[in-house]
Design a protein around this motif. Sequence first.
Motif, PDB file in Angstrom:
ATOM      1  N   SER A  17       5.328  24.015 -23.172  1.00 21.92           N
ATOM      2  CA  SER A  17       4.027  23.437 -23.483  1.00 21.92           C
ATOM      3  C   SER A  17       3.954  21.981 -23.033  1.00 21.92           C
ATOM      4  O   SER A  17       2.882  21.405 -22.930  1.00 21.92           O
ATOM      5  CB  SER A  17       3.768  23.503 -24.986  1.00 21.92           C
ATOM      6  N   GLY A  18       5.092  21.383 -22.761  1.00 22.62           N
ATOM      7  CA  GLY A  18       5.119  20.016 -22.262  1.00 22.62           C
ATOM      8  C   GLY A  18       5.046  18.947 -23.328  1.00 22.62           C
ATOM      9  O   GLY A  18       5.300  17.792 -23.058  1.00 22.62           O
ATOM     10  N   ASN A  19       4.690  19.326 -24.561  1.00 25.52           N
ATOM     11  CA  ASN A  19       4.528  18.266 -25.553  1.00 25.52           C
ATOM     12  C   ASN A  19       5.803  17.970 -26.332  1.00 25.52           C
ATOM     13  O   ASN A  19       5.798  17.184 -27.256  1.00 25.52           O
ATOM     14  CB  ASN A  19       3.352  18.541 -26.492  1.00 25.52           C
TER      15      ASN A  19
ATOM     16  N   ASN B 112       2.295  13.263 -28.166  1.00 23.30           N
ATOM     17  CA  ASN B 112       0.963  13.679 -28.600  1.00 23.30           C
ATOM     18  C   ASN B 112       0.081  13.877 -27.383  1.00 23.30           C
ATOM     19  O   ASN B 112      -0.132  12.958 -26.615  1.00 23.30           O
ATOM     20  CB  ASN B 112       0.339  12.605 -29.486  1.00 23.30           C
ATOM     21  N   GLN B 113      -0.407  15.072 -27.195  1.00 26.91           N
ATOM     22  CA  GLN B 113      -1.212  15.312 -26.005  1.00 26.91           C
ATOM     23  C   GLN B 113      -2.408  16.160 -26.343  1.00 26.91           C
ATOM     24  O   GLN B 113      -2.340  17.075 -27.151  1.00 26.91           O
ATOM     25  CB  GLN B 113      -0.366  16.049 -24.965  1.00 26.91           C
ATOM     26  N   MET B 114      -3.501  15.825 -25.696  1.00 29.68           N
ATOM     27  CA  MET B 114      -4.677  16.678 -25.845  1.00 29.68           C
ATOM     28  C   MET B 114      -4.537  17.825 -24.866  1.00 29.68           C
ATOM     29  O   MET B 114      -3.904  17.695 -23.829  1.00 29.68           O
ATOM     30  CB  MET B 114      -5.941  15.886 -25.527  1.00 29.68           C
ATOM     31  N   ASP B 115      -5.140  18.924 -25.172  1.00 28.07           N
ATOM     32  CA  ASP B 115      -5.072  20.080 -24.287  1.00 28.07           C
ATOM     33  C   ASP B 115      -5.878  19.827 -23.022  1.00 28.07           C
ATOM     34  O   ASP B 115      -6.791  19.026 -22.997  1.00 28.07           O
ATOM     35  CB  ASP B 115      -5.609  21.320 -25.004  1.00 28.07           C
ATOM     36  N   GLY B 116      -5.508  20.533 -21.963  1.00 25.55           N
ATOM     37  CA  GLY B 116      -6.327  20.541 -20.759  1.00 25.55           C
ATOM     38  C   GLY B 116      -6.191  19.305 -19.894  1.00 25.55           C
ATOM     39  O   GLY B 116      -7.002  19.050 -19.025  1.00 25.55           O
ATOM     40  N   ARG B 117      -5.153  18.516 -20.110  1.00 31.61           N
ATOM     41  CA  ARG B 117      -5.021  17.312 -19.317  1.00 31.61           C
ATOM     42  C   ARG B 117      -3.547  17.121 -18.983  1.00 31.61           C
ATOM     43  O   ARG B 117      -2.690  17.387 -19.806  1.00 31.61           O
ATOM     44  CB  ARG B 117      -5.517  16.137 -20.148  1.00 31.61           C
ATOM     45  N   GLU B 118      -3.273  16.683 -17.751  1.00 29.80           N
ATOM     46  CA  GLU B 118      -1.879  16.435 -17.389  1.00 29.80           C
ATOM     47  C   GLU B 118      -1.478  15.034 -17.811  1.00 29.80           C
ATOM     48  O   GLU B 118      -2.215  14.086 -17.607  1.00 29.80           O
ATOM     49  CB  GLU B 118      -1.698  16.572 -15.872  1.00 29.80           C
ATOM     50  N   TYR B 119      -0.297  14.910 -18.408  1.00 23.60           N
ATOM     51  CA  TYR B 119       0.206  13.596 -18.782  1.00 23.60           C
ATOM     52  C   TYR B 119       1.424  13.276 -17.937  1.00 23.60           C
ATOM     53  O   TYR B 119       2.354  14.070 -17.874  1.00 23.60           O
ATOM     54  CB  TYR B 119       0.576  13.575 -20.265  1.00 23.60           C
TER      55      TYR B 119
ATOM     56  N   SER C 225       4.031  16.231 -17.688  1.00 22.99           N
ATOM     57  CA  SER C 225       4.840  16.917 -18.685  1.00 22.99           C
ATOM     58  C   SER C 225       4.545  18.418 -18.662  1.00 22.99           C
ATOM     59  O   SER C 225       5.383  19.222 -19.018  1.00 22.99           O
ATOM     60  CB  SER C 225       4.568  16.342 -20.068  1.00 22.99           C
ATOM     61  N   VAL C 226       3.334  18.779 -18.246  1.00 24.26           N
ATOM     62  CA  VAL C 226       3.017  20.196 -18.067  1.00 24.26           C
ATOM     63  C   VAL C 226       2.113  20.311 -16.843  1.00 24.26           C
ATOM     64  O   VAL C 226       1.308  19.422 -16.573  1.00 24.26           O
ATOM     65  CB  VAL C 226       2.367  20.788 -19.345  1.00 24.26           C
ATOM     66  N   PHE C 227       2.291  21.381 -16.045  1.00 27.21           N
ATOM     67  CA  PHE C 227       1.540  21.509 -14.789  1.00 27.21           C
ATOM     68  C   PHE C 227       0.247  22.280 -15.027  1.00 27.21           C
ATOM     69  O   PHE C 227       0.276  23.483 -15.266  1.00 27.21           O
ATOM     70  CB  PHE C 227       2.371  22.231 -13.733  1.00 27.21           C
TER      71      PHE C 227
END
Lengths: 206, 398
Positions: free
Chosen positions: B157-159, B171-178, B212-214
Motif C-alpha cells: 500500500s506504500g503507507n 500518512n497519505q491520502m489515497d489516489g496520489r503518489e508520494y 511510495s506506491v505506483f
Amino acid sequence: MPGHLKENDQTLWSKFLHGNEQVLSLIYLRHANALFDYGCKMTPDRDLVKDSIQDIFCTLIKNRQNLSGTDNIRLYLFKALKRKLVREIQKSHRLQNVDSESAAAFDLAFLHSFDHTEIELNERQKQELVDAVESLTDRQKEAIYLRFTRGLDYKEISMIMNLNYQSSRALIHRAIAKLRDILSVKSDVFNQTLLILLLRKSKPVV
Amino acid sequence: MNKYKNYTPEDFLADDYFIQWLNDPSEEHEEFWKAFVEEFPEQKVNVEQAKFIVSMFQHEQEKLSLDETYDIWNGVLRNAKRPRVRKLVRMLRYAAVLLLMFASGALAFYLYENSRELHYNLTELNEAGSNEAKIILSDGSEVSLEQKESAITYASSGNQLIINNDTISQNQMDGREYMNKVIIPYGKKTMITLSDGTKVWLNAGSQLVYPSVFLRKKREVMLIGEAYFDVAKNVEKPFIVRTSDMNVQVLGTRFDVSAYPEDDFVAAILEEGSVGLEIKGNSLMTQDRQILLTPNQKLSLNKESRETTVRMVDVSMYTSWKEGILKSESEDLNRLIKKIERYYNIHITLKDPLVGGYKISGKLDLEKSPEEVLNIIKLTVPIDWAKKSNGDFIVMKK
C-alpha cells in the motif's frame, strides 16, 4: 552561501550560458528552498510563489542567448523573484480594487519559541521582543530577513531592495537599534543572565 | 582581530565576516571567533547578544516538499520543450474546469493526468556534508540509515515501510503518489524493496527518488549514481529509470544502471529480459534517441560527445558489487580506483598518469580493508601505495 558554493555557482552559470542546459537543474535545486522561503514572506499564496519560481527558470531557458555572465546567481534569482511577485500581487490587487501601493507586505514570522538560545528570557522579555519585531516596518523586516536569515551582505541587499549602500546599512542599523533598545532596558537582567551563564560554564568540572 | 575589540552588538551585526560566521560557519570562522572571545573575554557578552539577535530570525523556514520541488522543475522542462502548447493546455485546463461544472469530468481528468507526466531531469551533486545515509519522506522528514548496509521494504500500500527492523508509517491520502528519496553516501549501500515488489540495490554514493506506491500508468524512479534493479513484472505498467542522460524502460527484468555525476559516462548492463533506452539530447531542445538492449549487452554513453557503444559483456563484472565483490576484466586502474574510492569513501591519488592506464583483471573482496585491497592490486601490476597522515592514499609506479 558557503564560499565554495559561490564559486561553483559561477562555473555552473557560465556552463549554462555556453549551452549546457542540464546544469540549470543544479542551480534550481541549490536555490529552490531559499527562493520559496523568501517568496512566502511576501505572500501567503504558496502556489503563486511556486508558479513564479517556475516562470523565472522558464525565462532563463528562453532568454539564455541574451543573458550576461553573473558571479552571483542567488542575487539574480532573488531580484527576479521579487520583481515577479510584486508585479503579480499588484495585478491581483488591482483586480480586487485594493490599494496597489500596499502590495507585497513583508510578513516576517520569526522565532517565537526562543528555544535555540543559551540565554534564558522571562515571559515579559519574550513578549517585548515579539512586539519589537512586529513593530518594524515592512522594509526593515525585509532587510533584516535578507541579512540575518539569508546572510546577504549590504551590497546584495541594496540591489534587491533598490537602495543605495548607505541606506541599506541605515535601514538595518535602525532596526537593530530598536531591538537593542528594548533589550537594553533589560540589559541588566540580560547581562546578568549571561554572566551567570558564563560563570556556570567556566566552573571546573568536579 | 583588534578591530573588533570595542565593537558593540550593532557593530558586530553590521560586519559581514560576523554574519558569515553565523549563517555559514567555516572552520576558519569558528577558530577566529573562538580565539577572539578568548583574547577579549569582556566582549563575549556583546558577541552573545549579537548572536542572539540573529538567532531570532533563523527560524524554521518554509520548505518545498519533494513533490513540489519536482513538480516545479517538470513544469520548467515542459515549458522549455513546448513553449506554445503550454498556454493552450492552460486555457484548455480552464475550459475543462468549466466543462466539468456543466458536464463530465473526463476531459479535465485527462488533462490533469497528462500534465502530471514526470520528467525527472534533475541531476544533483552529492554535495559535501551529505555524508549520512538517509531516507527523506514526502513530508520532508528524514530518517537516517545507520548501518553500513541497510534494508528498506515498502508495504504494497506504500503507507508503511520497514527500515532494518523499524516500521515507519506515512500518512497519505489515497489516489496520489508520494515521493520518497534515499541518499547513500560513499562507503555504504542499501537494498530497497519497492511497493510493487521490485528490488533495488543502491550502490555507494547514489540517490534514488521513487513514489511510495505506483499509481500512474508508468512506474517511474529517478537515479543518480549506480543501482541494480530486479524489476517485478507488470506488463501493464512499464518501469522507467530516469537518469541525467538517459532513461531505461522495462517491463520486468534485471539490469544495472550506472550514472555517477562525476563519471564522464553513463552505462546500462542488461542481465535478463529486454530494455529500451532513451538517450537524451545534449540540450533540452534536441531529439531523444532510442536503443534496445538484449541480455548480456552493455551500453555506455559518453556524456560529452553523446557517442554510444554497445557490446557483449560478462554481466557479473558489473553487478557483483552488490555482493561486496568487485570483478574486473582488463579494466583501467583509473576506473577501478574510482570504484574503490566510492566503496570505502576514501581518497586515492594516482601519482603517475601512466599508472591509471594499467589493465586489471580479477576479483576483489570488498569485505577486506582498503589496504588489503591495494595490496592485492599490487600483486598484479607494478604499483606501490602509501597512506598519508590525513588518511588519503597515494598510488605510484614501482
